[in-house]
Scaffold this motif. Structure first.
Motif: not given
Length: 181
Positions: A70-71, A75, A96-103
């Motif tokens: 997901y990350g 990304y 990896f950050n919250n925005k990348n995982f969420l996307t």
């Protein structure tokens, strides 16, 4: 102009984002793809990144691990969104950050939902039309052609969701259908 923090569109004359309040940098490096193909531009951005081969290798390995995939997907999508917002640069440092995982998770949900629709439609129509030999072959050809358009449309839905960081935007079919056709 798009806000580099929240990704939402603001008037070109804005100094601050009307959604999140962040300062909008009007001197952003604008994307220049005229005269250079998209793939060659992307390859140029990748290879201009210090340690690019190691980054690609790390991303490929992480993509093979289900949750980390997901990350990785996020990304890549967020990097693509930056280009669409007019910011062209080498590969971002933070994987990896919250925005990348969420996307990345949003993309998974969108593809799973739209995939379920096409699966059920194919199953029902295939059963009905498969009983008549000529219609069965024509139906198979129609599904192949339709699948190509459908996958393109779902990719557009996924990118729309990533641009606005809002899962609901991936299912905003009226606006997306207008943009697609």
């Amino acid at each position: 102009m798009f806000c580099s923090k929240c990704g939402k569109k603001n008037p070109d004359s804005s100094t601050f984002c009307k959604f999140c309040g962040s300062r909008i940098d009007s001197t952003q490096k604008q994307t220049q793809l005229s005269g250079e193909g998209i793939l060659s531009a992307a390859w140029s951005d990748i290879t201009s990144t210090p340690g690019w081969f190691k980054k690609i290798l790390v991303l490929a390995i992480c993509n093979a691990i289900p949750f980390l995939g997901y990350g990785v997907t996020g990304y890549a999508q967020q990097w693509g969104c930056d280009v669409a917002r007019g910011k062209r640069e080498a590969m971002p440092d933070q994987y990896f950050n919250n925005k990348n995982f969420l996307t990345g998770f949003f993309e998974y949900v969108i593809f799973a939902a739209y995939g379920a629709i096409i699966f059920v439609a194919s199953l029902v129509c295939g059963t009905i039309f498969g009983l008549i030999p000529v219609f069965g072959i024509l139906f198979l050809l129609a599904i192949i052609v339709f699948s190509w358009f459908w996958n393109s449309y779902v990719s557009l839905c996924s990118m729309n969701s990533a641009m606005l960081l809002d899962l609901g935007q991936g299912f905003s079919t009226k606006k997306l259908t207008k943009a697609y056709f």
